[in-house]
Design an enzyme around this catalytic site. Structure first.
Site, short mmCIF file in Angstrom:
data_model
loop_
_atom_site.label_atom_id
_atom_site.label_comp_id
_atom_site.label_asym_id
_atom_site.label_seq_id
_atom_site.Cartn_x
_atom_site.Cartn_y
_atom_site.Cartn_z
N GLU A 48 0.47 -11.63 -10.99
CA GLU A 48 1.11 -11.83 -9.69
C GLU A 48 1.32 -10.42 -9.13
O GLU A 48 2.11 -9.65 -9.68
CB GLU A 48 2.44 -12.50 -9.98
CG GLU A 48 3.11 -13.19 -8.86
CD GLU A 48 4.50 -13.64 -9.31
OE1 GLU A 48 5.46 -13.22 -8.67
OE2 GLU A 48 4.62 -14.39 -10.30
N ASP A 59 14.39 -10.69 -3.39
CA ASP A 59 14.33 -9.75 -4.51
C ASP A 59 15.65 -9.04 -4.74
O ASP A 59 16.36 -8.69 -3.80
CB ASP A 59 13.23 -8.71 -4.26
CG ASP A 59 11.85 -9.31 -4.40
OD1 ASP A 59 11.67 -10.15 -5.31
OD2 ASP A 59 10.97 -8.98 -3.59
#
Lengths: 264, 410
Positions: A48, A59
């Site tokens: 990924e 995030d």
């Protein structure tokens, strides 16, 4: 090549797949290619690749810092596609994890075409759900690309059904209600979410957010088809920012630990 | 408060034409759905609406006055009307939005609120509403803004809120929004996000507009009552755009009324140091909605600049984007210099010190007045939303004008 093939191969070996995340361009462009190659060589089944973005809402501080370093180093969308090309050439399915605006800005159809010609498997889209993603779904289908959407502990059964119906490759289950970042213990929300997701689809289900060692990977591998690791890899490189060779050795060691974990 | 959907309202999915929608993590979709249902139910419930209006009246001090600024009017040769939102409790229009959202929070049974703030007006308003309703309150604020708005930080703390400085990114409003969203992903079961402007994912742009639309509804009625006619133009500053959409909504169906939005032009749009999002941005997705965004070729958000922390935002509410594209409203940039000149002008002609945000609206309106006079003659009337008072901006004003260095020099 669809990520589904890697999941099926792992399943054939009676184990879960290990999915490794790193941002392209971190610590720099060449360094990111070296680092992701270590992930491939040391046991990740699927890669990924993060597309660095200025406003990564999902995030935590570790990945945001890495993405910012990549942006400060001048990483562009076209550079990310070059990294995809390098990594996909190893034969490991390589997906791009990206917030939506950079794709929309690049041009959805053009992005799909360029990703496909770079050998990329598809996209993971943390801020794009299928009900807002018709343009991407059409472009991905036209270019034979995976569409990996997320399900969350807060998803209703109806949304899980809608989301999994739009996925190709695998389904990304966010194991905790929170942002990315290594956690000391795995979430008790993950197993029920995987069970609900599996009730809705035949697709493999990967679990992400928080895994940082082989023991956690083994625990998740008992009920999930894939274990997704990101922040722990990024942290390893950040911890060795002054000694890249040592960072890559530590990355190799962590990946092997996790790869053993999914095989227990 | 809300009638049948009009031609300028969002569709079921929160799109105003091409703009708006919901581009958000799946983890927040359930909360946004819950909020959408709760907001719609509440706005259809006369008891909720009545309670909201009573709180606004008895606690926030609305309706705010509509004031004919006669000395200023004489100076510019047209009638200038000021909607005095600066007289509201906490000194800005923001109190309307947060009291609405906090009342909704209480109705939804949640005990904690989070908010983001730029200038600190929304943070102060959120901390105030949290104190009023007995809710726990955390406010995220860019570290740069914490420094330039120290007084408002202290006010929030005195009101009982926890203020968390955000160092990430440009350490301004957009990063505070990111951090608040992260908090919300992890706390959504017991926490409401009091969004500070008419931007973000559906239903925030419509919900915030509805809680702020009293500005325009009052102004329209006051104008008819006091002057027997509607203004020729209405003007407001646009960062995210909550005060502007609150004013504009009442006049959108009045095709004869010109609608002017003024964006922060910073050092000048040509310098690249500005926050004129509609004027100079391009369509993109930021903070959960498709709208105009200041962005580079790769879709990375460009840091915005404005002397006004409250306008320093690289996105804009999606309904403004739609109104601009449809041509129903006109948006123009106003520079820092123009805004500060307007701040001084209003202070000295009317004895009203406006927020620098509101000074942008006044500066733009005064710049556009000569053309309005050409179209309508000396009866030309412009209604400017004075969205906030300037107390919080005195530090900036002291620096800009060199005030207080030598008593007597002014």
């Amino acid at each position: 090549m669809s990520a589904r093939l890697a999941f099926d191969r792992a399943r054939g070996e009676g184990r879960a797949a290990l999915v490794g995340y790193l941002p392209a361009g971190f610590p720099d462009l060449a360094g990111s290619i070296d680092a992701v190659r270590v992930l491939v060589e040391s046991g990740c089944d699927v890669i990924e690749l993060g597309l660095p973005y200025s406003d990564p809402v999902m995030d935590g501080p570790t990945i945001q810092a890495a993405a910012q370093q990549a942006l400060d180093g001048g990483t562009r969308t076209r550079d990310v596609l070059k990294v995809v090309e390098e990594i996909a050439a190893t034969g490991v399915p390589t997906l791009v994890m990206t917030y939506w605006n950079p794709v929309e800005r690049y041009g959805v159809e053009r992005f799909a075409a360029d990703l496909a010609s770079a050998g990329g498997a598809g996209l993971i889209t943390p801020d794009l759900t299928p009900d807002s993603g018709q343009e991407w779904i059409a472009a991905a289908d036209a270019h034979d690309l995976d569409k990996v959407f997320l399900v969350a502990p807060s998803s209703t059964d109806e949304r899980i059904a809608m989301t999994t119906a739009a996925c190709r490759g695998f389904v990304y289950a966010t194991a905790v209600m929170g942002v990315t970042g290594a956690r000391a213990t795995t979430s008790d929300l993950a197993a029920p979410l995987v069970a609900r997701t599996k009730a809705a689809t035949e697709l493999p289900v990967g679990v992400g957010l928080g895994v940082s060692n082989g023991d956690q990977a083994a625990e998740i591998a008992e009920y999930a088809d894939g274990v997704i690791v990101g922040s722990a890899f990024v942290r390893t490189l950040l911890d060795h920012r002054d000694d890249r060779a040592a960072g890559l050795r530590a990355l190799d060691s962590l990946t092997q630990d996790l790869a053993r974990g999914v095989r227990r | 408060m809300t009638g049948q959907p009009g031609r300028y309202d969002a569709d079921e999915r929160g799109f105003f034409g091409d703009f708006g929608g919901r581009f958000m993590p799946e983890a927040l979709v359930a909360a946004l759905d819950e909020l959408t249902v709760a907001w719609r139910d509440a706005m259809a419930d006369p008891e909720f609406v009545g309670e909201f209006e009573a709180i606004l009246r008895d606690y926030a001090g609305t309706p705010s006055r509509l004031y004919h600024a006669e000395r200023l009017s004489d100076q510019v040769g047209a009638r200038v009307l000021l909607k005095r939102e600066d007289l509201n409790h906490t000194g800005a229009h923001k109190i309307r939005n947060v009291l609405g959202q906090a009342l909704l929070t209480k109705r939804m049974g949640k005990k904690r609120v989070i908010a983001e703030t730029g200038a600190g007006q929304h943070g102060v308003a959120s901390a105030t509403a949290a104190a009023y309703f007995g809710l726990d309150c955390t406010v995220y604020m860019g570290a740069v803004d914490v420094r330039r708005q120290a007084l408002n930080v202290a006010r929030m703390q005195l009101l009982g809120a926890t203020v968390i400085p955000v160092d990430a990114g440009s350490a301004t409003l957009k990063d505070a929004i990111n951090e608040a969203l992260r908090d919300w992903v992890a706390s959504v079961d017991h926490t409401a996000y009091l969004f500070g402007t008419a931007a973000g994912p559906h239903p925030f742009p419509s919900m915030v507009r509805d809680f702020c639309r009293g500005i325009g509804d009052e102004a329209r009625a006051q104008c008819l009552e006091q002057f027997g006619r509607l203004p020729h133009a209405v003007a407001a500053c646009v960062g995210g755009g909550s005060n502007a959409i609150g004013l504009f909504t009442a006049f959108l169906e009045d095709d004869d009324v010109e609608v002017w939005g003024f964006e922060p032009g910073g050092d000048g749009v040509e310098t690249g140091r500005h926050a004129a999002t509609i004027h100079a941005g391009e369509s993109g997705v930021l903070h959960g909605a498709r709208t105009y965004v200041l962005q580079d070729e790769d879709g990375q958000t460009i840091e915005s600049h404005s002397i006004s922390a409250g306008l320093d935002y690289p996105g804009v509410g999606p309904q403004h984007a739609a109104l601009a594209r449809a041509g129903r409203a006109v948006y123009e940039p106003v520079t820092d210099v123009e805004a500060m000149e307007a701040m001084a002008l209003l202070s000295r002609t009317e004895g009203i010190i406006p927020a620098i945000e509101s000074a942008h609206a006044l500066a733009g309106a005064l710049r556009s007045v000569p053309a309005l006079i050409e179209r309508h003659g000396p009866e030309a009337t412009v209604l400017v939303n004075l969205s906030g008072r300037g107390d919080k901006d005195m530090g900036t004003a002291i620096e800009w004008f060199g005030l207080g260095r030598e008593a007597g020099a002014q």
